[in-house]
Design an enzyme around this catalytic site. Structure first.
Site, PDB file in Angstrom:
ATOM      1  N   HIS A  48      49.360  38.664  34.107  1.00  0.00           N
ATOM      2  CA  HIS A  48      49.298  40.109  33.885  1.00  0.00           C
ATOM      3  C   HIS A  48      50.569  40.681  33.279  1.00  0.00           C
ATOM      4  O   HIS A  48      50.621  41.852  32.932  1.00  0.00           O
ATOM      5  CB  HIS A  48      49.004  40.843  35.199  1.00  0.00           C
ATOM      6  CG  HIS A  48      50.164  40.843  36.148  1.00  0.00           C
ATOM      7  ND1 HIS A  48      50.426  39.803  36.982  1.00  0.00           N
ATOM      8  CD2 HIS A  48      51.136  41.762  36.358  1.00  0.00           C
ATOM      9  CE1 HIS A  48      51.512  40.063  37.688  1.00  0.00           C
ATOM     10  NE2 HIS A  48      51.969  41.244  37.327  1.00  0.00           N
TER      11      HIS A  48
HETATM   12  C1  UD1 Z   1      52.744  46.149  38.528  1.00  0.00           C
HETATM   13  C2  UD1 Z   1      54.206  45.822  38.803  1.00  0.00           C
HETATM   14  C3  UD1 Z   1      54.401  44.307  38.803  1.00  0.00           C
HETATM   15  C4  UD1 Z   1      53.426  43.623  39.744  1.00  0.00           C
HETATM   16  C5  UD1 Z   1      52.011  44.043  39.371  1.00  0.00           C
HETATM   17  C6  UD1 Z   1      50.980  43.415  40.290  1.00  0.00           C
HETATM   18  C7  UD1 Z   1      55.778  47.544  37.992  1.00  0.00           C
HETATM   19  C8  UD1 Z   1      56.822  47.835  36.977  1.00  0.00           C
HETATM   20  N1  UD1 Z   1      55.086  46.390  37.796  1.00  0.00           N
HETATM   21  O1  UD1 Z   1      52.453  45.691  37.198  1.00  0.00           O
HETATM   22  O2  UD1 Z   1      55.726  44.018  39.228  1.00  0.00           O
HETATM   23  O3  UD1 Z   1      53.549  42.218  39.614  1.00  0.00           O
HETATM   24  O4  UD1 Z   1      51.916  45.475  39.458  1.00  0.00           O
HETATM   25  O5  UD1 Z   1      49.698  43.660  39.840  1.00  0.00           O
HETATM   26  O6  UD1 Z   1      55.602  48.309  38.913  1.00  0.00           O
HETATM   27  N2  UD1 Z   1      45.284  49.147  36.002  1.00  0.00           N
HETATM   28  C9  UD1 Z   1      43.977  49.442  36.301  1.00  0.00           C
HETATM   29  N3  UD1 Z   1      43.608  49.513  37.605  1.00  0.00           N
HETATM   30  C10 UD1 Z   1      44.478  49.310  38.611  1.00  0.00           C
HETATM   31  C11 UD1 Z   1      45.817  49.013  38.301  1.00  0.00           C
HETATM   32  C12 UD1 Z   1      46.214  48.934  36.986  1.00  0.00           C
HETATM   33  O7  UD1 Z   1      43.120  49.616  35.429  1.00  0.00           O
HETATM   34  O8  UD1 Z   1      44.083  49.390  39.792  1.00  0.00           O
HETATM   35  C13 UD1 Z   1      45.693  49.009  34.581  1.00  0.00           C
HETATM   36  C14 UD1 Z   1      46.157  50.283  33.944  1.00  0.00           C
HETATM   37  O9  UD1 Z   1      45.640  50.327  32.671  1.00  0.00           O
HETATM   38  C15 UD1 Z   1      47.666  50.116  33.849  1.00  0.00           C
HETATM   39  C16 UD1 Z   1      47.831  48.615  33.755  1.00  0.00           C
HETATM   40  O10 UD1 Z   1      46.732  48.070  34.482  1.00  0.00           O
HETATM   41  O11 UD1 Z   1      48.200  50.798  32.777  1.00  0.00           O
HETATM   42  C17 UD1 Z   1      49.087  48.112  34.338  1.00  0.00           C
HETATM   43  O12 UD1 Z   1      49.316  48.652  35.626  1.00  0.00           O
HETATM   44  P1  UD1 Z   1      50.833  49.031  36.068  1.00  0.00           P
HETATM   45  O13 UD1 Z   1      50.823  49.602  37.415  1.00  0.00           O
HETATM   46  O14 UD1 Z   1      51.485  49.802  34.985  1.00  0.00           O
HETATM   47  O15 UD1 Z   1      51.596  47.656  36.077  1.00  0.00           O
HETATM   48  P2  UD1 Z   1      51.152  46.192  36.425  1.00  0.00           P
HETATM   49  O16 UD1 Z   1      51.103  45.430  35.157  1.00  0.00           O
HETATM   50  O17 UD1 Z   1      49.969  46.132  37.328  1.00  0.00           O
END
Ligand code: UD1
Length: 336
Positions: A195
């Site tokens: 991811h």
């Molecule tokens: C975050 C953490 C990372 C951790 C990861 C676990 C930070 C900087 N990064 O990264 O350290 O390893 O979580 O998963 O905090 N999204 C959804 N549904 C959800 C969650 C996310 O659709 O329930 C999508 C959204 O489009 C979002 C993208 O995933 O923009 C990324 O989510 P984000 O919280 O920005 O960071 P992660 O890559 O999940």
């Protein structure tokens, strides 16, 4: 009177880390949980509360996705007002995600004590937002609970002297759940999770990794993080994409796999604890101790079915499943 602690969580790894610590502190502290909802899909958030028997959060902030500036800005503002309202003795933050950083910044400016679980980890790679988050959280925390001695050393090199070695709360979580793990599949398989933006944001790079995995001799089971869902634009007959798994299913899939391919932080510890070989698709790791046990860093060229390895290792003595109890004792005696 019991001391009041506020736990701030927001992402899948936070909920997992909260679990053993919350269970340990449950009786002796007045605990409040704030969920920023950085992760908001049910299978990235709610499932962990139900299957791990965690209480309902008192506050859900509904922040969701967005740029780092948006996420942290919104979180700081909303957490600040709740910290003022609740007037707690301290906050507990977990790991290195944006939710943890935001909570720590809100708390430090209000003079509220900050207790950081999994402090002192360093990948020495400032291209990862998590590395920036770790450095700032550690600097402003009142107690930095560390999973291994080298993390205390990392802190001392940055002139941070409040690191305490308690071991890995992830080991506590695995111990608490070990009787609930079950063989999930009847065939041989590898397990893959990816991811990190540097692996999945470029469709070209992601496709190179998936094409590589598609040629391996066992099926690849791939619980897909929401970040990559709309990036998979063709089918790979050897790769089975599934929804993100709950924690018990995830640990079960790790335990019975032939090997794991991942870019996660937590999975490096979980595979070590469960004794399965791992290839980490990253240039660096904050969990260097796992490199001597079961974990190998790989890139597009070295990711290969024959590149798993595992030594005949002992886990660090301090990873004995009692880290959360050690944390509780320290917090009960903490006076500033
Ligand atoms: C975050 C953490 C990372 C951790 C990861 C676990 C930070 C900087 N990064 O990264 O350290 O390893 O979580 O998963 O905090 N999204 C959804 N549904 C959800 C969650 C996310 O659709 O329930 C999508 C959204 O489009 C979002 C993208 O995933 O923009 C990324 O989510 P984000 O919280 O920005 O960071 P992660 O890559 O999940």
């Amino acid at each position: 009177m019991k001391k009041k602690l506020i736990h701030i969580v927001g992402t899948r790894p936070n909920y997992i880390k909260l679990y053993p610590v919350y269970k340990s502190l449950e009786k002796d502290f007045d605990n409040i949980v704030i969920d920023t909802n950085q992760h908001y899909d049910d299978n990235m958030s709610k499932i962990f509360f139900s299957e791990l028997g965690l209480p309902k959060c008192k506050y859900n902030l509904g922040i969701g996705s967005g740029s780092h500036g948006y996420q942290t800005g919104q979180m700081i503002e909303k957490i600040e007002s709740l910290l003022i309202k609740e007037n707690a003795d301290g906050i507990i933050v977990y790991g290195d995600v944006n939710s943890s950083l935001s909570a720590a910044i809100a708390a430090v400016k209000l003079g509220i004590h900050i207790f950081h679980i999994e402090a002192g980890a360093r990948s020495f790679d400032k291209n990862m937002p998590e590395e920036i988050n770790r450095m700032i959280i550690d600097k402003i925390s009142d107690i930095n609970f560390c999973i291994q001695k080298t993390h205390i050393d990392n802190l001392e090199k940055e002139d941070i002297r409040n690191g305490v070695l308690v071991g890995n709360t992830m080991t506590d979580a695995v111990h608490l759940l070990q009787d609930r793990l079950k063989k999930p599949l009847e065939f041989k398989y590898y397990l893959c999770t990816l991811h990190r933006p540097f692996n999945v944001d470029s469709i070209e790079k992601l496709n190179k990794i998936l094409n590589n995995l598609n040629s391996w001799s066992h099926k690849i089971i791939f619980p897909a993080h929401p970040r990559i869902k709309n990036k998979i634009n063709k089918s790979f007959e050897n790769i089975v994409f599934i929804e993100p798994l709950g924690y018990i299913d995830m640990l079960s899939h790790i335990k019975y796999s032939e090997g794991i391919i991942s870019d996660s932080g937590g999975i490096q510890c979980e595979t070590s604890i469960l004794r399965r070989p791992l290839q980490t698709v990253r240039p660096s790791t904050e969990h260097t101790v796992t490199l001597k046990m079961n974990n190998r860093l790989v890139d597009l060229d070295t990711l290969h079915e024959n590149n798993f390895y595992m030594t005949d290792y002992e886990l660090p003595d301090i990873w004995d499943g009692t880290s959360s109890i050690k944390i509780k004792k320290i917090l009960l005696n903490y006076e500033k």
